[in-house]
Write an enzyme that holds these catalytic residues in place. Structure first.
Site, PDB file in Angstrom:
ATOM      1  N   HIS A  78      -8.278  -3.961  -1.096  1.00 36.24           N
ATOM      2  CA  HIS A  78      -9.633  -4.009  -1.787  1.00 36.24           C
ATOM      3  C   HIS A  78     -10.073  -5.408  -1.951  1.00 36.24           C
ATOM      4  CE1 HIS A  78     -13.148  -1.865  -3.645  1.00 36.24           C
ATOM      5  NE2 HIS A  78     -13.189  -3.145  -4.454  1.00 36.24           N
ATOM      6  N   CYS A  79     -11.398  -5.752  -1.372  1.00 33.03           N
ATOM      7  CA  CYS A  79     -11.887  -6.978  -1.472  1.00 33.03           C
ATOM      8  C   CYS A  79     -13.179  -7.159  -2.406  1.00 33.03           C
ATOM      9  CB  CYS A  79     -12.365  -7.644  -0.046  1.00 33.03           C
ATOM     10  SG  CYS A  79     -12.880  -9.329  -0.106  1.00 33.03           S
ATOM     11  N   ILE A  80     -12.807  -7.800  -3.559  1.00 29.53           N
ATOM     12  CA  ILE A  80     -13.971  -8.009  -4.340  1.00 29.53           C
ATOM     13  C   ILE A  80     -15.210  -8.630  -3.822  1.00 29.53           C
ATOM     14  CG2 ILE A  80     -12.243  -7.626  -6.534  1.00 29.53           C
ATOM     15  CD1 ILE A  80     -12.907 -10.972  -6.901  1.00 29.53           C
TER      16      ILE A  80
END
Length: 283
Positions: A125-127
């Site tokens: 998951h990439c912020i």
């Protein structure tokens, strides 16, 4: 944390960084060093503009594209002869089932606590895109990083060239403001270029091994446990370098670096090394 596809502070920060670097590179560095009216200046300005546009376009797709949803009706067929490999839980040996989503997990799928659902072939998951990187948007994410690394190195060359070889027109306020803009741009570009280069190299390694970030970390533990038991661990999805590239970038080699979606399969089943004939060597 915002919902996937929504604007968040990290997304706005990325867009602001792209805008500032682009403006400073074209309208300060190139304008001072080569001049926008010259052939060399216009060519460099056009090239960096094209790269910036490609970065924004691929970034927008990575932000908005769904990484891959697990169909609610999905259930593994343990009697399917074409699917000899089924992922099971480390404890108990049962088929992987997500209690939060209420369905079985396909191979390589994982539950994302930020997105609050399971994601097909989840990498991480990439912020910075407020989204997961998974089966449906992995390639566009990789292409964005490639364009971003290229743009950063190109901008660095133009910024350094401007700082070293440009002849200031005005020795006072105009020159001071330009120098300040270039210094700020350099401060942004140095760590950004380093981070993106490391990220790009990391994902090249993962693609060549046909692994996700999650699978890499799981593989480290699996390798340690296998060696502890006197066995050898082999990543089941490693098909050889060329087949690994095809599985991520698509079957057409001329479209590997194009920002188009050419995912292999539906994300519910993946080829494994067990599917490769014994006569076929694995690179």
């Amino acid at each position: 944390m915002g919902r996937p596809g929504y604007l968040t502070l990290p997304i706005l920060s990325v867009l602001a960084a792209i805008g500032y670097v682009y403006y400073t590179t074209v309208f300060v560095a190139v304008a001072r060093w080569l001049g926008l009216a010259t052939a060399a200046g216009a060519a460099n300005a056009a090239a960096i503009t094209a790269l910036a546009a490609a970065c924004v376009a691929t970034y927008a797709v990575a932000v908005c594209r769904d990484p891959g949803r697990v169909p609610p009706s999905f259930a593994p067929d343990v009697e399917d002869a074409e699917s000899p490999l089924h992922e099971i839980k480390r404890k108990g040996g049962d088929l992987r089932y997500c209690q939060k989503c209420g369905h079985y997990k396909p191979p390589r799928a994982h539950h994302c606590h930020a997105c609050k659902r399971c994601v097909l072939k989840m990498d991480h998951h990439c912020i910075w895109i407020n989204n997961c990187v998974g089966h449906e948007n992995y390639k566009i994410f990789f292409i964005f990083v490639l364009y971003a690394v290229t743009a950063c190195f190109y901008a660095m060359i133009l910024i350094i060239g401007s700082a070293m070889y440009s002849v200031p027109v005005d020795e006072h306020s105009s020159n001071d403001s330009s120098r300040t803009s270039i210094i700020i741009c350099g401060i942004i570009l140095c760590p950004l270029t380093l981070a993106l280069t490391v990220l790009f190299g990391w994902h090249i390694y993962l693609i060549l091994q046909n692994k996700t970030t999650i699978e890499y970390h799981e593989g480290v533990r699996a390798m340690w446990l296998a060696e502890k038991g006197g066995n050898l661990y082999h990543h089941p999805y490693h098909l050889g370098v060329y087949e690994n590239l095809i599985s991520v970038l698509g079957p057409n080699i001329f479209c590997w670096l194009c920002p188009v979606s050419t995912n292999t399969g539906n994300g519910l089943r993946f080829r494994t090394s067990h599917d490769i004939p014994l006569s076929t060597p694995s690179m």
